[in-house]
Design a protein around this motif. Structure first.
Motif, mmCIF file in Angstrom:
data_model
loop_
_atom_site.group_PDB
_atom_site.id
_atom_site.type_symbol
_atom_site.label_atom_id
_atom_site.label_comp_id
_atom_site.label_asym_id
_atom_site.label_seq_id
_atom_site.Cartn_x
_atom_site.Cartn_y
_atom_site.Cartn_z
ATOM 1 N N THR A 188 0.865 -1.179 0.000
ATOM 2 C CA THR A 188 0.000 0.000 0.000
ATOM 3 C C THR A 188 0.903 1.231 0.000
ATOM 4 O OG1 THR A 188 -0.076 0.155 2.421
ATOM 5 C CG2 THR A 188 -1.781 -1.188 1.331
ATOM 6 N N TYR A 189 0.336 2.361 -0.401
ATOM 7 C CA TYR A 189 1.147 3.579 -0.473
ATOM 8 C C TYR A 189 1.663 3.962 0.902
ATOM 9 C CZ TYR A 189 2.671 8.287 -1.573
ATOM 10 O OH TYR A 189 3.434 9.423 -1.727
ATOM 11 N N SER A 190 0.782 4.001 1.896
ATOM 12 C CA SER A 190 1.199 4.403 3.242
ATOM 13 C C SER A 190 2.143 3.393 3.875
ATOM 14 C CB SER A 190 -0.027 4.601 4.132
ATOM 15 O OG SER A 190 -0.775 3.397 4.217
ATOM 16 N N GLY A 191 1.960 2.128 3.522
ATOM 17 C CA GLY A 191 2.788 1.087 4.117
ATOM 18 C C GLY A 191 4.190 1.017 3.551
ATOM 19 N N THR A 192 4.406 1.643 2.397
ATOM 20 C CA THR A 192 5.722 1.564 1.750
ATOM 21 C C THR A 192 6.431 2.908 1.671
ATOM 22 O OG1 THR A 192 4.663 1.818 -0.419
ATOM 23 C CG2 THR A 192 5.075 -0.443 0.358
ATOM 24 N N ILE A 193 5.783 3.979 2.114
ATOM 25 C CA ILE A 193 6.381 5.306 1.977
ATOM 26 C C ILE A 193 7.700 5.424 2.731
ATOM 27 C CG2 ILE A 193 4.976 6.213 3.886
ATOM 28 C CD1 ILE A 193 6.167 8.199 0.801
ATOM 29 N N LEU A 194 7.772 4.880 3.936
ATOM 30 C CA LEU A 194 9.001 4.973 4.723
ATOM 31 C C LEU A 194 10.139 4.215 4.044
ATOM 32 C CD1 LEU A 194 10.452 5.942 7.250
ATOM 33 C CD2 LEU A 194 9.649 3.874 8.435
ATOM 34 N N GLU A 195 9.827 3.024 3.542
ATOM 35 C CA GLU A 195 10.846 2.226 2.848
ATOM 36 C C GLU A 195 11.367 2.965 1.622
ATOM 37 O OE1 GLU A 195 11.131 -2.018 0.408
ATOM 38 O OE2 GLU A 195 9.425 -1.612 1.733
ATOM 39 N N ARG A 196 10.471 3.605 0.870
ATOM 40 C CA ARG A 196 10.887 4.343 -0.318
ATOM 41 C C ARG A 196 11.772 5.530 0.051
ATOM 42 N NH1 ARG A 196 5.513 3.836 -1.591
ATOM 43 N NH2 ARG A 196 5.172 6.089 -1.417
ATOM 44 N N LEU A 197 11.411 6.237 1.094
ATOM 45 C CA LEU A 197 12.195 7.404 1.503
ATOM 46 C C LEU A 197 13.585 7.000 1.979
ATOM 47 C CD1 LEU A 197 9.457 9.485 3.389
ATOM 48 C CD2 LEU A 197 10.432 9.944 1.127
ATOM 49 N N VAL A 198 13.656 5.899 2.721
ATOM 50 C CA VAL A 198 14.951 5.418 3.214
ATOM 51 C C VAL A 198 15.850 4.972 2.060
ATOM 52 C CG1 VAL A 198 16.067 3.585 4.562
ATOM 53 C CG2 VAL A 198 14.071 4.786 5.496
ATOM 54 N N SER A 199 15.236 4.460 1.006
ATOM 55 C CA SER A 199 16.007 3.926 -0.121
ATOM 56 C C SER A 199 16.536 5.007 -1.061
ATOM 57 C CB SER A 199 15.154 2.939 -0.922
ATOM 58 O OG SER A 199 14.111 3.621 -1.601
ATOM 59 N N ILE A 200 16.136 6.256 -0.868
ATOM 60 C CA ILE A 200 16.524 7.330 -1.799
ATOM 61 C C ILE A 200 18.037 7.405 -2.011
ATOM 62 C CG2 ILE A 200 16.656 9.855 -2.039
ATOM 63 C CD1 ILE A 200 13.766 9.985 -1.059
ATOM 64 N N PRO A 201 18.872 7.439 -0.973
ATOM 65 C CA PRO A 201 20.319 7.522 -1.231
ATOM 66 C C PRO A 201 20.921 6.218 -1.752
ATOM 67 C CG PRO A 201 19.908 7.363 1.119
ATOM 68 C CD PRO A 201 18.566 7.509 0.468
ATOM 69 N N ILE A 202 20.223 5.108 -1.548
ATOM 70 C CA ILE A 202 20.761 3.810 -1.970
ATOM 71 C C ILE A 202 20.558 3.589 -3.462
ATOM 72 C CG2 ILE A 202 20.566 1.313 -1.634
ATOM 73 C CD1 ILE A 202 19.548 1.927 1.210
ATOM 74 N N ILE A 203 19.444 4.068 -4.007
ATOM 75 C CA ILE A 203 19.076 3.785 -5.398
ATOM 76 C C ILE A 203 20.150 4.216 -6.395
ATOM 77 C CG2 ILE A 203 17.438 4.348 -7.244
ATOM 78 C CD1 ILE A 203 15.258 4.451 -5.062
ATOM 79 N N PRO A 204 20.600 5.495 -6.375
ATOM 80 C CA PRO A 204 21.619 5.879 -7.369
ATOM 81 C C PRO A 204 22.951 5.174 -7.178
ATOM 82 C CG PRO A 204 21.240 7.661 -5.801
ATOM 83 C CD PRO A 204 20.175 6.636 -5.551
ATOM 84 N N LEU A 205 23.315 4.897 -5.925
ATOM 85 C CA LEU A 205 24.559 4.161 -5.679
ATOM 86 C C LEU A 205 24.465 2.762 -6.276
ATOM 87 C CD1 LEU A 205 27.321 3.874 -4.323
ATOM 88 C CD2 LEU A 205 26.135 3.185 -2.215
ATOM 89 N N PHE A 206 23.333 2.101 -6.039
ATOM 90 C CA PHE A 206 23.106 0.761 -6.592
ATOM 91 C C PHE A 206 23.183 0.787 -8.118
ATOM 92 C CE2 PHE A 206 20.122 -2.324 -8.405
ATOM 93 C CZ PHE A 206 20.596 -3.515 -7.867
ATOM 94 N N THR A 207 22.553 1.778 -8.723
ATOM 95 C CA THR A 207 22.543 1.867 -10.186
ATOM 96 C C THR A 207 23.937 2.086 -10.733
ATOM 97 O OG1 THR A 207 20.305 2.796 -10.129
ATOM 98 C CG2 THR A 207 21.548 3.067 -12.163
ATOM 99 N N HIS A 208 24.693 3.003 -10.130
ATOM 100 C CA HIS A 208 26.043 3.283 -10.621
ATOM 101 C C HIS A 208 26.940 2.050 -10.540
ATOM 102 C CE1 HIS A 208 26.251 7.447 -11.818
ATOM 103 N NE2 HIS A 208 25.599 7.841 -10.734
ATOM 104 N N LEU A 209 26.760 1.238 -9.513
ATOM 105 C CA LEU A 209 27.618 0.071 -9.342
ATOM 106 C C LEU A 209 27.192 -1.097 -10.226
ATOM 107 C CD1 LEU A 209 28.149 0.067 -5.463
ATOM 108 C CD2 LEU A 209 29.802 0.692 -7.240
#
Length: 393
Positions: A188-209
């Motif tokens: 659900t949107y509310s149930g995943t919002i925290l996970e999405r926000l926490v993942s913000i700095p991880i996403i570009p690092l993961f992509t670059h690697l």
């Protein structure tokens, strides 16, 4: 008078080549992102889901040959090319130092836009990835193409040394050809919002690697320094060589992956290694696609409705990239209409085509009414407003 006419022709070719590439790129990105939301189908090979019909297998084949790990490098090439255009224009208007400040400011705002898209809207990010790359490699805009070629070679060699080995290890750890789909259908949107926000700095690092874009961005800077898409008629031989060579390497590098689990059943490390080769040869595919659009810009003398519409979308590529990502989340994810639970590979491709055609018509109408892309306009306001304030003070 002749000079003015020549300049006008060059601007027309430039706009058509670049905007066709950008508009078409958005279609490829739609096709590459939609399969990530097919969460009730068994995994296929790496990021693909398994097909159950002839058409499913055929579309998976086309995607692996033409789209997967090819759309992203094309985007990166065009991003690098765009940096050169902005830098050159700002050097003419101001100076190199101010041009560099503007480039970095744009990159910071791209990172912000990407963070909002991924963290709030739940879309797939590439804006943060390119923004970060732009910050780190803006210095290369001051270098000549001899230096840029060395940077391209060095970054590509680094990727060659670890990407196939990395993906070989990923599949060995995964113990299967296909990576599991991240969605479960219960989100659900509310149930995943925290996970999405926490993942913000991880996403570009993961992509670059794991899906590196830096070599392709540097290739785009190299092409930009040549004015190869602004003045394609002056580079026809090079464009032909890049098109044929780039797309040939791209095709050859995709063949091993296409054969896996249908004709060829290698061990898991070898399968992952083949996927690494698929990623690496996608660098050549991105350049090949960009060069192909340069040739099309020369070949197309009359713009029909479709060409006008694709070019109109290309002029507003930031706006429509974000629109496409949001539409994909709304239509396919379990957080909204959850069509991803009901689509097959074939029907998901049809949904992607319909989405692109629908937004293409919007882009065409915006062009007819001379309406700029709202995100492009807002980004220009954010980037250049501080510059104007500094000048006035």
């Amino acid at each position: 008078m002749h000079h003015l006419e020549t300049t006008k022709v060059n601007q027309t070719k430039r706009a058509l080549s670049l905007d066709l590439a950008r508009g078409s790129m958005l279609f490829l990105i739609i096709l590459s992102h939609i399969p990530l939301f097919l969460y009730t189908i068994e995994p296929g090979v790496i990021t693909k889901v398994a097909g159950s019909t002839f058409l499913d297998h055929f579309f998976n084949f086309l995607m692996e040959i033409l789209v997967d790990n090819r759309a992203r490098p094309l985007f990166a090439v065009l991003f690098g090319y765009g940096l050169v255009m902005i830098y050159r224009k700002q050097c003419e208007r101001n100076d190199a130092a101010e041009a560099m400040r503007i480039i970095k400011r744009r990159c910071w705002y791209l990172i912000l836009f990407g963070a909002i898209l991924a963290g709030v809207a739940g879309g797939q990010d590439i804006l943060m990835t390119y923004g970060i790359a732009g910050l780190f490699f803006a210095f290369s805009l001051k270098k000549d193409n001899k230096k840029i070629k060395k940077y391209v070679l060095l970054s590509t060699v680094i990727c060659i040394l670890y990407i196939p080995l990395f993906w070989g290890g990923v599949l060995v750890e995964n113990q299967a050809y296909g990576l599991p789909v991240e969605l479960t259908g219960q989100e659900t949107y509310s149930g995943t919002i925290l996970e999405r926000l926490v993942s913000i700095p991880i996403i570009p690092l993961f992509t670059h690697l794991t899906f590196p874009v830096i070599p392709s961005i540097l290739m785009g800077i190299w092409l930009g320094n040549l004015n190869i898409l602004i003045q394609p008629e002056k580079h026809i031989k090079l464009l032909k060589r890049l098109t044929i060579g780039g797309l040939t390497i791209s095709l050859a590098g995709a063949i091993p992956l296409v054969l896996i689990n249908d004709v060829w059943f290698p061990d898991l490390f070898t399968a992952g290694f083949a996927y690494g080769v698929h990623i690496l040869t996608g660098f050549a595919g991105g350049v090949g696609y960009a060069a192909l659009f340069g040739l099309l810009g020369i070949a197309i003398t009359k713009r029909g409705l479709i060409i006008h519409a694709i070019a109109a979308m290309g002029k507003r590529s930031l706006t429509f990239f974000v629109i496409h990502e949001i539409l994909t989340v709304i239509l396919l994810s379990p957080m909204a209409f959850h069509l991803g639970a009901h689509l097959t590979v074939t029907t998901s491709v049809l949904v992607g085509i319909l989405m692109w055609m629908f937004t293409l018509s919007i882009a065409y109408l915006m062009e007819r009414q001379q309406i700029n892309g709202p995100l492009e306009s807002y980004l220009r306001y954010l980037v250049y407003n501080k510059q104007r304030k500094r000048t006035m003070s």
